[in-house]
Design a protein around this motif. Structure first.
Motif, PDB file in Angstrom:
ATOM      1  N   GLN A  32       0.836  -1.202   0.000  1.00 48.34           N
ATOM      2  CA  GLN A  32       0.000   0.000   0.000  1.00 48.34           C
ATOM      3  C   GLN A  32       0.873   1.255   0.000  1.00 48.34           C
ATOM      4  N   GLU A  33       0.570   2.156  -0.915  1.00 47.83           N
ATOM      5  CA  GLU A  33       1.358   3.382  -1.034  1.00 47.83           C
ATOM      6  C   GLU A  33       1.209   4.238   0.213  1.00 47.83           C
ATOM      7  N   GLY A  34       2.335   4.707   0.743  1.00 42.18           N
ATOM      8  CA  GLY A  34       2.333   5.591   1.895  1.00 42.18           C
ATOM      9  C   GLY A  34       2.351   4.885   3.233  1.00 42.18           C
ATOM     10  N   ARG A  35       2.262   3.547   3.240  1.00 40.77           N
ATOM     11  CA  ARG A  35       2.264   2.828   4.509  1.00 40.77           C
ATOM     12  C   ARG A  35       3.662   2.849   5.121  1.00 40.77           C
ATOM     13  N   ALA A  36       3.748   2.528   6.391  1.00 47.42           N
ATOM     14  CA  ALA A  36       5.051   2.436   7.046  1.00 47.42           C
ATOM     15  C   ALA A  36       5.825   1.262   6.468  1.00 47.42           C
ATOM     16  N   PHE A  37       7.125   1.462   6.260  1.00 47.24           N
ATOM     17  CA  PHE A  37       8.006   0.425   5.735  1.00 47.24           C
ATOM     18  C   PHE A  37       7.479  -0.116   4.395  1.00 47.24           C
ATOM     19  N   GLU A  38       7.127   0.839   3.529  1.00 53.28           N
ATOM     20  CA  GLU A  38       6.531   0.489   2.227  1.00 53.28           C
ATOM     21  C   GLU A  38       7.479  -0.347   1.379  1.00 53.28           C
TER      22      GLU A  38
ATOM     23  N   PHE B  64       6.045 -23.611   3.744  1.00 50.59           N
ATOM     24  CA  PHE B  64       7.146 -22.983   4.488  1.00 50.59           C
ATOM     25  C   PHE B  64       6.819 -21.543   4.877  1.00 50.59           C
ATOM     26  N   VAL B  65       6.028 -20.843   4.061  1.00 53.53           N
ATOM     27  CA  VAL B  65       5.635 -19.467   4.377  1.00 53.53           C
ATOM     28  C   VAL B  65       4.121 -19.343   4.243  1.00 53.53           C
ATOM     29  N   PRO B  66       3.364 -19.977   5.161  1.00 54.95           N
ATOM     30  CA  PRO B  66       1.902 -19.949   5.049  1.00 54.95           C
ATOM     31  C   PRO B  66       1.312 -18.559   5.269  1.00 54.95           C
ATOM     32  N   PHE B  67       1.967 -17.755   6.099  1.00 53.34           N
ATOM     33  CA  PHE B  67       1.461 -16.414   6.409  1.00 53.34           C
ATOM     34  C   PHE B  67       2.570 -15.395   6.210  1.00 53.34           C
ATOM     35  N   VAL B  68       2.247 -14.320   5.514  1.00 54.28           N
ATOM     36  CA  VAL B  68       3.204 -13.233   5.289  1.00 54.28           C
ATOM     37  C   VAL B  68       2.592 -11.903   5.713  1.00 54.28           C
ATOM     38  N   ASN B  69       1.374 -11.619   5.231  1.00 58.07           N
ATOM     39  CA  ASN B  69       0.740 -10.323   5.498  1.00 58.07           C
ATOM     40  C   ASN B  69       0.643 -10.010   6.989  1.00 58.07           C
ATOM     41  N   THR B  70       0.054 -10.938   7.739  1.00 56.83           N
ATOM     42  CA  THR B  70      -0.198 -10.666   9.160  1.00 56.83           C
ATOM     43  C   THR B  70       1.100 -10.490   9.955  1.00 56.83           C
ATOM     44  N   PRO B  71       2.083 -11.412   9.852  1.00 53.97           N
ATOM     45  CA  PRO B  71       3.326 -11.198  10.602  1.00 53.97           C
ATOM     46  C   PRO B  71       4.025  -9.889  10.238  1.00 53.97           C
ATOM     47  N   PHE B  72       4.029  -9.557   8.951  1.00 54.52           N
ATOM     48  CA  PHE B  72       4.677  -8.305   8.541  1.00 54.52           C
ATOM     49  C   PHE B  72       3.973  -7.103   9.161  1.00 54.52           C
TER      50      PHE B  72
ATOM     51  N   SER C  82       5.521  -4.364  11.676  1.00 50.68           N
ATOM     52  CA  SER C  82       5.489  -2.978  11.207  1.00 50.68           C
ATOM     53  C   SER C  82       4.785  -2.071  12.207  1.00 50.68           C
ATOM     54  N   GLN C  83       3.647  -2.513  12.716  1.00 51.32           N
ATOM     55  CA  GLN C  83       2.906  -1.685  13.674  1.00 51.32           C
ATOM     56  C   GLN C  83       3.638  -1.565  15.000  1.00 51.32           C
ATOM     57  N   ALA C  84       4.311  -2.640  15.407  1.00 51.65           N
ATOM     58  CA  ALA C  84       5.100  -2.557  16.645  1.00 51.65           C
ATOM     59  C   ALA C  84       6.199  -1.508  16.501  1.00 51.65           C
ATOM     60  N   ALA C  85       6.839  -1.466  15.333  1.00 48.48           N
ATOM     61  CA  ALA C  85       7.892  -0.478  15.090  1.00 48.48           C
ATOM     62  C   ALA C  85       7.315   0.936  15.069  1.00 48.48           C
ATOM     63  N   GLU C  86       6.128   1.100  14.470  1.00 52.70           N
ATOM     64  CA  GLU C  86       5.494   2.419  14.414  1.00 52.70           C
ATOM     65  C   GLU C  86       5.189   2.963  15.807  1.00 52.70           C
ATOM     66  N   HIS C  87       4.975   2.074  16.762  1.00 52.62           N
ATOM     67  CA  HIS C  87       4.654   2.494  18.128  1.00 52.62           C
ATOM     68  C   HIS C  87       5.903   2.551  19.006  1.00 52.62           C
ATOM     69  N   SER C  88       7.029   2.778  18.398  1.00 51.28           N
ATOM     70  CA  SER C  88       8.296   2.911  19.126  1.00 51.28           C
ATOM     71  C   SER C  88       9.192   3.856  18.332  1.00 51.28           C
TER      72      SER C  88
ATOM     73  N   GLY D 143       9.986   3.437  14.584  1.00 49.68           N
ATOM     74  CA  GLY D 143       9.144   3.913  13.498  1.00 49.68           C
ATOM     75  C   GLY D 143       9.854   4.927  12.617  1.00 49.68           C
ATOM     76  N   LEU D 144      10.830   5.646  13.175  1.00 43.79           N
ATOM     77  CA  LEU D 144      11.571   6.637  12.400  1.00 43.79           C
ATOM     78  C   LEU D 144      12.458   5.999  11.339  1.00 43.79           C
ATOM     79  N   LEU D 145      12.629   4.686  11.392  1.00 43.70           N
ATOM     80  CA  LEU D 145      13.371   3.994  10.338  1.00 43.70           C
ATOM     81  C   LEU D 145      12.597   3.993   9.026  1.00 43.70           C
ATOM     82  N   SER D 146      11.303   4.225   9.091  1.00 40.09           N
ATOM     83  CA  SER D 146      10.472   4.277   7.888  1.00 40.09           C
ATOM     84  C   SER D 146      10.463   5.697   7.333  1.00 40.09           C
ATOM     85  N   SER D 147      10.804   5.842   6.067  1.00 40.16           N
ATOM     86  CA  SER D 147      10.833   7.172   5.450  1.00 40.16           C
ATOM     87  C   SER D 147       9.441   7.790   5.415  1.00 40.16           C
TER      88      SER D 147
END
Length: 358
Positions: free
Chosen positions: A191-197, A219-227, A231-237, A240-244
């Motif tokens: 998604q355009e503009g999301r954190a860690f796009e 081997f990789v049954p889930f990708v969207n949810t873990p990512f 991502s949200q955990a980083a945004e709340h710390s 989050g500034l690592l994301s442009s």
């Protein structure tokens, strides 16, 4: 069938409900905190809270529909891909195995397929419940925001908000839908503009590859949810500034910047509290690298990533909304105990350099 097997544990389904509830509740103090950090008004935050109160009745209707049809009314991808046509049935088993449809084997496989689809639909339905509530929360808030920007006051303001809620502009619907997806970990990876796009686009390529080569899903049954969890955990710390995109929002200000600051502030305050609790032994991070300390943990019954209640440690690993900031804080405390000062200073310097360079 593979997804159903992974998610058939009732504990997993219960944890998903609690995690969604925590994320929904967390959005309320974030929005109120954003009032003092930029272009967010008190009335908007109050409307978010009012939307939380009012959204439940409609949410239950959407939940029942999602369970019956196996499809989200938002068109959002759920945590588990739910096929429109059941793949594992007594008929398909009979055809593939060359046995009668009314045979015990075909019926057994058919029941297994029904159970598997039921687990996926239950997960989708519970996500739909909180997706609708979050949608209503944000639609209320954005309707108030637009009415205020148009200069309405008093009775005219209330009437305008009601009108926007009944026939919302496409822009309001889009914002509310994106918020609902974000809150239930269904935000599109690219998604355009999301954190860690940029990282999200890489993750989306992994999903595309697994769709092209189905056995990769083993081997990789889930990708969207873990990512989205990470991502949200980083945004709340401060991470989050690592994301442009997050840095851009913070610098630009406005509503988006205020909410980004509020997320980092409230998340950091919570992590600080967890760090104090970790230092006193009330919460734990990962298992220590020191063999002697690890042996002590095993002897005392200390669980990794857990909360101490009374004299017992209870794991919180399934509750990502709580365990992610708790784990990060507790791991930092653990590293501070195990590493020397020079090493910690190098890590801090490298982290600041990464933020500056990105």
């Amino acid at each position: 069938l593979w997804y159903g097997a992974l998610l058939s544990n009732p504990v997993t389904l219960a944890a998903n409900i609690v995690d969604n509830a925590l994320r929904t509740l967390w959005a309320i103090p974030v929005r109120f905190l954003a009032i003092g950090m930029g272009d967010v008004r008190f009335q908007e935050s109050m409307e978010l809270l009012y939307g939380f109160k009012e959204g439940w009745q409609e949410a239950w209707q959407y939940t029942a529909n999602a369970f019956q049809t196996g499809q989200s009314q938002f068109g959002a991808a759920g945590k588990v891909p739910t096929p429109r046509i059941p793949a594992v049935t007594a008929q398909s088993a009979a055809f593939q195995l060359g046995v009668a449809e009314d045979s015990l084997l075909a019926h057994g496989i058919g029941l297994l397929g029904t159970y598997s689809r039921g687990m996926g639909r239950f997960l989708l339905a519970t996500d739909e419940l909180f997706r609708v509530v979050n949608y209503r929360m944000e639609l209320h808030s954005q309707s108030m925001r637009q009415a205020l920007q148009e200069g309405h006051t008093g009775t005219a303001l209330a009437n305008r908000v009601t009108g926007l809620m009944q026939t919302p502009d496409p822009a309001l619907v889009g914002k509310a839908s994106r918020f609902a997806q974000y809150q239930t970990l269904a935000q599109p990876l690219a998604q355009e503009g999301r954190a860690f796009e940029s990282l999200g686009k890489i993750a989306s390529k992994v999903v595309e590859a697994s769709n092209e080569v189905p056995w990769l899903k083993i081997f990789v049954p889930f990708v969207n949810t873990p990512f989205n969890i990470v991502s949200q955990a980083a945004e709340h710390s401060p991470l989050g500034l690592l994301s442009s995109n997050v840095r851009r929002a913070v610098v630009a200000g406005g509503e988006e910047g205020a909410i980004a600051r509020a997320k980092m502030t409230l998340g950091s305050m919570t992590m600080g509290l967890f760090a104090l609790l970790a230092a006193e032994g009330h919460v734990t991070g990962g298992k220590p690298n020191d063999p002697k300390m690890a042996a002590t943990w095993e002897r005392l019954g200390i669980e990794p990533y857990s909360i101490k209640v009374g004299g017992t440690y209870y794991s919180c690993r399934r509750l990502d909304a709580v365990c992610m900031p708790l784990g990060l804080a507790a791991d930092f405390v653990q590293m501070a105990k195990e590493w020397d000062t020079a090493t910690l200073e190098k890590i801090a310097g490298a982290s600041l350099g990464a933020i500056w360079n990105n």
